[in-house]
Design an enzyme around this catalytic site. Structure first.
Site, PDB file in Angstrom:
ATOM      1  CE  LYS A   1      -1.147  -0.545  -4.408  1.00 39.74           C
ATOM      2  NZ  LYS A   1      -1.797   0.555  -5.143  1.00 39.74           N
TER       3      LYS A   1
ATOM      4  CE  LYS B   1      -9.264   4.534  -7.229  1.00 44.58           C
ATOM      5  NZ  LYS B   1      -8.692   3.388  -6.606  1.00 44.58           N
TER       6      LYS B   1
ATOM      7  CE  LYS C   1      -6.450  -1.418 -11.685  1.00 42.67           C
ATOM      8  NZ  LYS C   1      -5.297  -0.661 -11.337  1.00 42.67           N
TER       9      LYS C   1
HETATM   10  N1  AQP Z   1      -3.561  -5.479 -12.205  1.00 45.61           N
HETATM   11  C1  AQP Z   1      -2.547  -4.783 -12.700  1.00 45.61           C
HETATM   12  N2  AQP Z   1      -1.868  -5.248 -13.775  1.00 45.61           N
HETATM   13  C2  AQP Z   1      -0.810  -4.552 -14.294  1.00 45.61           C
HETATM   14  N3  AQP Z   1      -0.368  -3.382 -13.769  1.00 45.61           N
HETATM   15  C3  AQP Z   1      -1.014  -2.892 -12.689  1.00 45.61           C
HETATM   16  N4  AQP Z   1      -0.830  -1.790 -11.949  1.00 45.61           N
HETATM   17  C4  AQP Z   1      -1.773  -1.738 -10.970  1.00 45.61           C
HETATM   18  N5  AQP Z   1      -2.575  -2.816 -11.042  1.00 45.61           N
HETATM   19  C5  AQP Z   1      -2.133  -3.551 -12.104  1.00 45.61           C
HETATM   20  C6  AQP Z   1       0.248  -0.814 -12.173  1.00 45.61           C
HETATM   21  O1  AQP Z   1       0.897  -0.619 -10.924  1.00 45.61           O
HETATM   22  C7  AQP Z   1       1.371   0.720 -10.861  1.00 45.61           C
HETATM   23  C8  AQP Z   1       1.009   1.317  -9.534  1.00 45.61           C
HETATM   24  O2  AQP Z   1      -0.400   1.405  -9.445  1.00 45.61           O
HETATM   25  P1  AQP Z   1      -1.082   2.225  -8.285  1.00 45.61           P
HETATM   26  O3  AQP Z   1      -0.971   1.508  -7.019  1.00 45.61           O
HETATM   27  O4  AQP Z   1      -0.528   3.593  -8.238  1.00 45.61           O
HETATM   28  O5  AQP Z   1      -2.567   2.430  -8.722  1.00 45.61           O
HETATM   29  P2  AQP Z   1      -3.639   1.461  -9.308  1.00 45.61           P
HETATM   30  O6  AQP Z   1      -3.363   1.214 -10.747  1.00 45.61           O
HETATM   31  O7  AQP Z   1      -4.941   2.083  -8.988  1.00 45.61           O
HETATM   32  O8  AQP Z   1      -3.402   0.111  -8.508  1.00 45.61           O
HETATM   33  P3  AQP Z   1      -4.430  -0.705  -7.658  1.00 45.61           P
HETATM   34  O9  AQP Z   1      -3.725  -1.868  -7.105  1.00 45.61           O
HETATM   35  O10 AQP Z   1      -5.662  -1.010  -8.431  1.00 45.61           O
HETATM   36  O11 AQP Z   1      -4.737   0.281  -6.456  1.00 45.61           O
HETATM   37  P4  AQP Z   1      -6.121   0.790  -5.922  1.00 45.61           P
HETATM   38  O12 AQP Z   1      -6.913  -0.425  -5.596  1.00 45.61           O
HETATM   39  O13 AQP Z   1      -5.775   1.600  -4.722  1.00 45.61           O
HETATM   40  O14 AQP Z   1      -6.759   1.618  -7.006  1.00 45.61           O
HETATM   41  C9  AQP Z   1       0.773   1.467 -12.046  1.00 45.61           C
HETATM   42  O15 AQP Z   1       1.761   1.624 -13.039  1.00 45.61           O
HETATM   43  C10 AQP Z   1      -0.317   0.555 -12.541  1.00 45.61           C
HETATM   44  O16 AQP Z   1      -0.471   0.647 -13.949  1.00 45.61           O
END
Ligand code: AQP
Length: 391
Positions: A260, A166, A257
Site C-alpha cells: 500500500k 520500514k 511485494k
Molecule cells: N503483496 C502481498 N502478497 C500477499 N499477501 C500480502 N499481504 C500484504 N501484502 C501482500 C497480506 O495482507 C494482510 C494485511 O496486511 P497489512 O495491510 O496489515 O500489512 P502489510 O503486510 O504491511 O501490507 P502492505 O500493503 O505492504 O502495507 P504497508 O505498505 O502499509 O506496509 C497480511 O496478512 C499480509 O500478509
C-alpha cells in the site's frame, strides 16, 4: 447487543430488486484447490486444549487494500468464514494502532480506516458470522500488550525485519548501529508485541496471513509459550494459515511485494480500481524483452508475477498457464490478466461503492457492534490473565 439494520434504513448488502430480502454473496471465482474442505486442527503441541477454532486476523488501514492483501489474506478470510463449522469464532480487525508505527495524517487515517472497513464488508465478510472491529475500539489489546511486553524478548525483537525495512535499513542492522537507534521509535520496534496481543487476547488458534507475516506469527507463538511457561496454560499457541497466494509482487518492482505504501500507485491494483484502471496498470507492468512467455520467477519475475496472479484466479498451475501462452505475445497475456482481474473484482468494487455511499449509518453500526463483541471476547481472556498474574 445486535443492531437491527432495519432501523437504519437499507442494508447496502441486501438486494433492492423487490425479489425478497437476500444477502448478496460475493460472486468471486476461487481456485478449485481452495474448495477442498480442510477442517482446522485445534490440537496444539502446547497451550491449553481448545474445543473450537478461533480465527483472528487484521489489516492495517494504511491505504485502500490491494490485490496482494486480497489474494494473500482477505479472500482466505472469507473462505474460512464461509466454510467454518458452527462453533468457530471469527474475528477480523482494522488494526489502526499498528498504522501509527509510522507518522500518519489524522484526516487521511480517518478516511483509510473507513475505507478498509468497507473493503472487508465488500469482499464478503458477514457481520452476522464474523466479528469485524477497529482495534482501537478494544482497549484490552493494548492492555495485554503491556503485559506481554514484560515477557517479550528484546533480542528476538531486534532480529525482526519489519522495523529495519520500514526505516530502510539493511537487514543486518542492529540496535548497536547509531543510525538505527536515532531513527527507531519504541512503537515500531515493539509492533510485534502488539500483534501478539491482538492474536492472544482472543485466544486465537489460527491466523490467516500472507507469507510476509510468518515471522511475526512465530514471535507471537514464542511469546505465548513464554507467558504460559511463567503463569500457566492460558494461551493456545496460534498457527499461521498461509494463503496459497503467499506473496503477490509489485507490478513496477516485481522483486518486492505489492504494498500500500509504495510511492508508485501503478505498482498495485486497488480493490476499488475500475476495469480500465486495472487494464492500464497491467499493461504498463514491468516485464522483460524476451519474446516467448515462460514461468521463471527467478529470472523473469515480472512475467511470472502476472502468471501467478492469473493462476490464483483461474485455479490452474503457473506451468499450465505458461504452456498455454508459450507462443502468444506478452501483450495478449497482459490483456487476459487485466480482464480476468477486473472481472473478478467487479462485484467487490460495486459493493464497496454501495457501502461507502450508504447514509443510513450501516458501517458505523457494524463497527460499534463488532467492537462490543470483540471487547466481550477480550474481557474473558483478561480475566484469566489477571487472575494468573495476581492482579
Ligand atoms: N503483496 C502481498 N502478497 C500477499 N499477501 C500480502 N499481504 C500484504 N501484502 C501482500 C497480506 O495482507 C494482510 C494485511 O496486511 P497489512 O495491510 O496489515 O500489512 P502489510 O503486510 O504491511 O501490507 P502492505 O500493503 O505492504 O502495507 P504497508 O505498505 O502499509 O506496509 C497480511 O496478512 C499480509 O500478509
Amino acid at each position: 447487543m445486535r443492531v437491527s439494520l432495519a432501523r437504519h434504513g437499507a442494508n447496502p448488502l441486501r438486494s433492492t430488486s423487490g425479489k425478497g430480502n437476500f444477502t448478496l454473496r460475493p460472486g468471486i471465482a476461487q481456485p478449485s484447490k481452495w474448495h477442498q474442505q480442510r477442517s482446522l486442527n485445534t490440537s496444539t503441541s502446547s497451550g491449553p486444549s481448545v474445543k473450537d477454532p478461533v480465527i483472528f486476523s487484521g489489516i492495517q488501514p494504511t491505504g485502500v487494500p490491494h490485490l496482494g492483501n486480497y489474494l494473500g489474506a482477505l479472500r482466505q478470510w472469507v473462505k474460512l468464514q464461509d466454510e467454518a463449522s458452527p462453533g468457530t469464532k471469527l474475528l477480523f480487525s482494522i488494526v489502526d494502532l499498528h498504522a501509527l508505527t509510522v507518522p500518519q495524517d489524522a484526516k487521511q487515517l480517518r478516511a483509510w480506516r473507513r475505507e478498509a472497513f468497507a473493503t472487508l464488508l465488500a469482499v464478503g465478510l458477514d457481520p452476522k458470522r464474523s466479528t469485524i472491529f477497529y482495534q482501537s475500539s478494544v482497549p484490552a489489546h493494548t492492555e495485554l500488550m503491556w503485559i506481554l511486553s514484560t515477557v517479550a524478548s528484546m533480542g528476538y525483537l531486534s532480529r525482526m525485519t519489519q522495523w529495519k525495512s520500514k526505516l530502510q535499513l539493511p537487514e543486518d542492522a542492529s540496535l548497536d548501529d547509531s543510525e538505527a537507534r536515532a531513527q527507531l521509535r519504541l512503537g515500531l520496534f515493539s509492533y510485534p508485541v502488539l500483534q501478539a496481543a491482538d492474536i492472544l487476547i482472543h485466544r486465537a488458534t489460527h491466523v490467516p496471513v500472507g507469507e510476509d507475516q510468518r515471522q511475526h506469527l512465530e514471535f507471537s507463538r514464542y511469546t505465548a509459550n513464554s507467558f504460559n511457561h511463567l503463569y500457566g496454560n492460558i494461551f493456545p499457541i496460534p498457527e499461521a494459515h498461509i494463503s496459497p497466494a503467499k506473496r503477490v509482487m509489485s507490478l513496477k518492482e516485481p522483486t518486492s511485494k505489492m504494498s500500500k505504501s509504495h510511492p508508485d500507485p501503478k505498482s498495485r491494483i486497488l480493490l476499488t480500481d475500475s476495469a480500465s484502471e486495472i487494464q492500464k496498470k497491467v499493461k504498463v507492468a514491468l516485464t522483460d524483452s524476451e519474446a516467448k512467455i515462460s514461468y521463471d520467477p527467478t529470472n523473469r519475475p515480472g512475467v511470472s508475477n502476472l502468471i501467478e496472479i492469473l493462476s490464483h484466479f483461474e485455479g490452474v498451475s503457473c506451468q499450465e498457464i505458461a504452456s498455454e501462452y508459450e507462443s502468444a505475445s506478452l501483450r495478449s497475456l497482459k490483456e487476459h490478466v487485466g480482464v480476468r482481474i477486473a472481472d473478478s473484482l467487479k462485484d467487490i468494487r460495486e459493493r464497496y461503492g454501495q457501502i461507502m455511499g450508504d447514509r443510513g449509518g450501516y458501517l458505523d453500526d457494524v463497527a460499534r457492534e463488532g467492537g462490543e463483541a470483540a471487547q466481550a471476547s477480550a474481557d474473558l481472556t483478561m480475566k484469566k490473565v489477571k487472575k494468573a498474574m495476581g492482579l
